[in-house]
Design a protein around this motif. Structure first.
Motif, PDB file in Angstrom:
ATOM      1  N   TRP A  64       0.909  -1.212  -0.069  1.00  0.00           N
ATOM      2  CA  TRP A  64       0.062   0.033  -0.086  1.00  0.00           C
ATOM      3  C   TRP A  64       0.854   1.353  -0.186  1.00  0.00           C
ATOM      4  N   PRO A  65       1.670   1.230   0.912  1.00  0.00           N
ATOM      5  CA  PRO A  65       2.560   2.755   0.836  1.00  0.00           C
ATOM      6  C   PRO A  65       3.310   2.922  -0.402  1.00  0.00           C
ATOM      7  N   PHE A  66       3.687   1.862  -1.157  1.00  0.00           N
ATOM      8  CA  PHE A  66       4.457   2.199  -2.391  1.00  0.00           C
ATOM      9  C   PHE A  66       3.321   2.599  -3.568  1.00  0.00           C
ATOM     10  N   LEU A  67       2.070   1.878  -3.599  1.00  0.00           N
ATOM     11  CA  LEU A  67       1.311   2.232  -4.267  1.00  0.00           C
ATOM     12  C   LEU A  67       0.639   3.824  -4.133  1.00  0.00           C
ATOM     13  N   ARG A  68       0.585   4.248  -2.744  1.00  0.00           N
ATOM     14  CA  ARG A  68       0.483   5.518  -2.494  1.00  0.00           C
ATOM     15  C   ARG A  68       1.362   6.656  -3.145  1.00  0.00           C
ATOM     16  N   ARG A  69       2.607   6.224  -3.480  1.00  0.00           N
ATOM     17  CA  ARG A  69       3.569   6.805  -3.993  1.00  0.00           C
ATOM     18  C   ARG A  69       4.031   6.879  -5.559  1.00  0.00           C
ATOM     19  N   GLY A  70       2.984   6.012  -6.064  1.00  0.00           N
ATOM     20  CA  GLY A  70       2.890   5.642  -7.586  1.00  0.00           C
ATOM     21  C   GLY A  70       3.867   4.833  -8.058  1.00  0.00           C
ATOM     22  N   VAL A  71       4.382   3.829  -7.012  1.00  0.00           N
ATOM     23  CA  VAL A  71       4.989   2.813  -7.545  1.00  0.00           C
ATOM     24  C   VAL A  71       4.293   1.438  -7.827  1.00  0.00           C
ATOM     25  N   PRO A  72       4.312   0.923  -9.050  1.00  0.00           N
ATOM     26  CA  PRO A  72       3.249  -0.109  -9.280  1.00  0.00           C
ATOM     27  C   PRO A  72       3.604  -1.225  -8.311  1.00  0.00           C
ATOM     28  N   ALA A  73       2.767  -1.706  -7.648  1.00  0.00           N
ATOM     29  CA  ALA A  73       2.783  -2.667  -6.505  1.00  0.00           C
ATOM     30  C   ALA A  73       1.664  -3.589  -6.511  1.00  0.00           C
ATOM     31  N   ALA A  74       2.195  -5.007  -6.215  1.00  0.00           N
ATOM     32  CA  ALA A  74       0.936  -6.069  -6.377  1.00  0.00           C
ATOM     33  C   ALA A  74       1.207  -6.821  -5.068  1.00  0.00           C
ATOM     34  N   PHE A  75       0.054  -7.283  -4.486  1.00  0.00           N
ATOM     35  CA  PHE A  75       0.262  -8.373  -3.445  1.00  0.00           C
ATOM     36  C   PHE A  75      -0.401  -9.433  -3.710  1.00  0.00           C
ATOM     37  N   LEU A  76       0.419 -10.713  -3.767  1.00  0.00           N
ATOM     38  CA  LEU A  76      -0.138 -11.904  -4.528  1.00  0.00           C
ATOM     39  C   LEU A  76      -0.824 -12.691  -3.232  1.00  0.00           C
ATOM     40  N   ILE A  77      -2.211 -13.011  -3.701  1.00  0.00           N
ATOM     41  CA  ILE A  77      -2.977 -13.660  -2.631  1.00  0.00           C
ATOM     42  C   ILE A  77      -3.416 -14.903  -3.003  1.00  0.00           C
ATOM     43  N   PRO A  78      -2.871 -16.013  -2.455  1.00  0.00           N
ATOM     44  CA  PRO A  78      -3.341 -17.377  -3.017  1.00  0.00           C
ATOM     45  C   PRO A  78      -4.921 -17.536  -2.769  1.00  0.00           C
ATOM     46  N   GLY A  79      -5.598 -18.296  -3.874  1.00  0.00           N
ATOM     47  CA  GLY A  79      -6.972 -18.195  -3.740  1.00  0.00           C
ATOM     48  C   GLY A  79      -7.346 -19.577  -3.149  1.00  0.00           C
ATOM     49  N   GLN A  80      -8.539 -20.035  -2.901  1.00  0.00           N
ATOM     50  CA  GLN A  80      -8.806 -21.185  -2.126  1.00  0.00           C
ATOM     51  C   GLN A  80      -9.375 -22.428  -2.707  1.00  0.00           C
ATOM     52  N   GLU A  81      -8.896 -22.210  -4.073  1.00  0.00           N
ATOM     53  CA  GLU A  81      -9.105 -23.702  -4.867  1.00  0.00           C
ATOM     54  C   GLU A  81      -7.807 -24.291  -5.125  1.00  0.00           C
ATOM     55  N   TRP A  82      -7.487 -25.340  -4.835  1.00  0.00           N
ATOM     56  CA  TRP A  82      -6.022 -25.905  -4.788  1.00  0.00           C
ATOM     57  C   TRP A  82      -6.284 -27.219  -5.826  1.00  0.00           C
ATOM     58  N   ASP A  83      -5.089 -27.668  -6.275  1.00  0.00           N
ATOM     59  CA  ASP A  83      -4.784 -28.707  -7.249  1.00  0.00           C
ATOM     60  C   ASP A  83      -4.995 -30.048  -6.270  1.00  0.00           C
ATOM     61  N   GLY A  84      -5.604 -31.049  -7.028  1.00  0.00           N
ATOM     62  CA  GLY A  84      -5.644 -32.204  -6.424  1.00  0.00           C
ATOM     63  C   GLY A  84      -6.420 -32.371  -5.116  1.00  0.00           C
ATOM     64  N   VAL A  85      -7.396 -31.384  -4.849  1.00  0.00           N
ATOM     65  CA  VAL A  85      -7.892 -31.420  -3.566  1.00  0.00           C
ATOM     66  C   VAL A  85      -9.511 -31.522  -3.710  1.00  0.00           C
TER      67      VAL A  85
END
Ligand SMILES: [Zn+2]
Length: 523
Positions: A440-461
């Protein structure tokens, strides 16, 4: 506001071929590669991730609370691992630690009070019982006074205050908390001269929760930082049921004025509020850890792709039903730290064109303190920080198929993440940004930033298995978010792999990611 990113200098080697065409070419080449997954096989060392998380979550570190000995031990471990890998520190003279000037204010409830003044009558309210002083920046812990002005809910407040150019002498009263609206509202209200803010939380249970989660101490960065959400400069109180009732007594609020169906103008409450605070302030020793894998290409080496993960957690707090009071923070965020170390190990063996910066932040749990300070005193200038990839609080107990890229709609980094995931046969969906982690603080300064969040669908489960895994491992902000010998590591391996590959794509691409939207709170 995207101008700020457009004005950035292009890399010196940019040739005659239009940059966008070259980027598209590189992307097409990557997409048409015969093998869907990259050839580099066992790059993410899951045994190392297992060992890092074992140490970082040990009870001896007592939950890595910000400013504690346990947190300092965690920093020492991270530095030790970086040294073992031969990755230099990113600070002056190759130092690994960036001291963060934190202070702790311990609020003295006896000397902290609110007085409501109506005509000549005065009524006093007690700190801790009737209100709590909210978390804020270093100038938010000061006395204030003014006429109480009711502005409705956070969502409607700007409309309600539209007719008032000046808020001089006014204490704004808002129903509920501000949430991410704070990013827009607080700087504007300060500009218009508001004296202070009172957030009404009339439900006794909600108020008790606010009071308990804040406790007696407030941590803040003792330096000018720009974060109106966590480090607001507007002194703010959270009013419980008795103070809320006293503030609104005798005022008729149109019943449907608060749902936005009818225009609503701010209501003077006909009483003044005077708030005084007494607190004992002490220095807190805390530091960010930073290291740099130099890029392969001398021309692009000055530019960095930053990987970020906070290494603090909640420390010790309210015990659970087993009597465990140590919040070990395995998923949040020992796992993120361990993934960063594994990614650093992979990239130093095979460095990309641009450099890779690894930032391990302090104080995230206390309001993004380490990252807010970092963007105000960056070790590599933000103009040379081409992207930020943040990992936090999401150790998936099986390999995820889907991801969310928080902050990904604000810049081209979201689309790059989606394409990178697609190469593996996964999906990654860009979404908006929230002030909930260190990107968030990086985005507020205009730096492209992403938070990778794993989803709840998993392989082989299967569905049943997924439920079982969730019940076993989903322990967000609880003392039993802890290391276990039987944790399945394949999910973290995949999480780290996606982050590694996204970083490689960005670090090799001719063009830098660019912002598509203005930074949050600046519209
Ligand atoms: Zn957390």
């Amino acid at each position: 506001m995207t101008e700020s990113s457009a004005r950035r200098p292009r890399p010196a080697h940019a040739g005659r071929v239009p940059a966008s065409a070259r980027a598209a070419g590189a992307l097409l080449a990557a997409l048409s590669a015969p093998c869907p997954a990259p050839a580099r096989g066992q790059e993410i060392d899951t045994l190392a991730i297992r060992a890092h998380t074992y140490f970082l979550t040990h009870d001896l570190l007592a939950g890595r609370g910000t400013g504690t000995a346990g947190e300092a031990l965690a920093a020492t471990y991270i530095v030790s691992e970086l040294r073992r890998m031969g990755i230099p520190g990113a600070g002056p003279g190759g130092s690994y630690l960036q001291p963060v000037p934190l202070k702790e204010a311990r609020i003295d409830d006896d000397g902290t009070a609110v007085v409501l003044v109506e005509d000549v009558r005065e009524r006093a309210f007690r700190s801790g019982e009737h209100f709590v002083w909210n978390t804020g920046g270093r100038s938010a812990l000061r006395d204030f006074a003014g006429q109480a002005l009711f502005a409705g809910t956070a969502a409607l407040a700007q409309g309600a205050l539209a007719g008032r150019a000046s808020l001089d002498g006014q204490v704004l009263v808002v129903l509920g908390t501000l949430g991410e609206h704070a990013a827009e509202l607080v700087p504007d209200w300060i500009r218009r001269g508001a004296e202070g803010l009172v957030l009404l939380v009339p439900d006794p249970r909600d108020f008790a929760l606010h009071a308990r989660s804040r406790g007696p101490a407030r941590l803040f960065v003792d330096a000018p930082v720009d974060d109106p959400v966590w480090q607001s400069d507007l002194p703010t109180l959270i009013a419980g049921p008795a103070l809320a009732a006293a503030l609104l007594a005798g005022t008729t609020i149109p019943p449907d004025a608060l749902d936005g169906r009818r225009p609503f103008a701010a209501l003077p409450l006909g009483r003044a509020l005077r708030a005084t605070i007494r607190a004992e302030v002490r220095d807190v020793a805390a530091a960010n850890v930073a290291a740099l894998v130099p890029g392969r290409d001398p021309a692009r080496r000055p530019e960095v792709v930053a990987y970020t993960a906070h290494y603090d957690h909640l420390g010790t707090s309210t015990p659970d039903e087993r009597g465990d009071s140590i919040y070990n923070g395995f998923s949040d965020n020992a796992a993120g730290v361990a993934m960063l170390l594994a990614i650093a190990d992979a990239l130093r063996r095979d460095p990309p064109a641009r450099s890779a910066l690894f930032l391990f932040f302090t104080g995230e749990e206390r309001g993004l303190l380490g990252s807010s300070y970092y963007v105000s005193a960056p070790l590599v200038p933000l103009e040379r920080t081409v992207a930020v990839i943040n990992l936090d609080a999401g150790a998936p107990p099986a390999p995820p198929r889907r991801w969310r890229v928080a902050g990904g709609t604000l810049s081209t980094l979201g689309e790059l993440a989606a394409r990178t995931a697609a190469r593996f046969g996964w999906t990654a969906e860009p979404s908006g940004a929230r002030p909930n982690s260190d990107y968030w603080p990086f985005l507020r300064r205009g730096v492209p930033a992403a938070f990778l969040i794993p989803g709840q669908e998993w392989d082989g489960v299967s569905r049943e298995e997924r439920e079982r895994l969730r019940q076993r491992w989903d322990r967000y902000h609880q003392p039993d978010d802890e290391w276990a010998a039987d944790f399945p590591w394949a999910g973290l391996e995949r999480y780290a792999r996606l982050a590694l590959e996204l970083g490689r794509v960005v670090a090799e691409a001719p063009d830098r990611p660019r912002m598509l939207e203005p930074p949050p709170g600046t519209r």
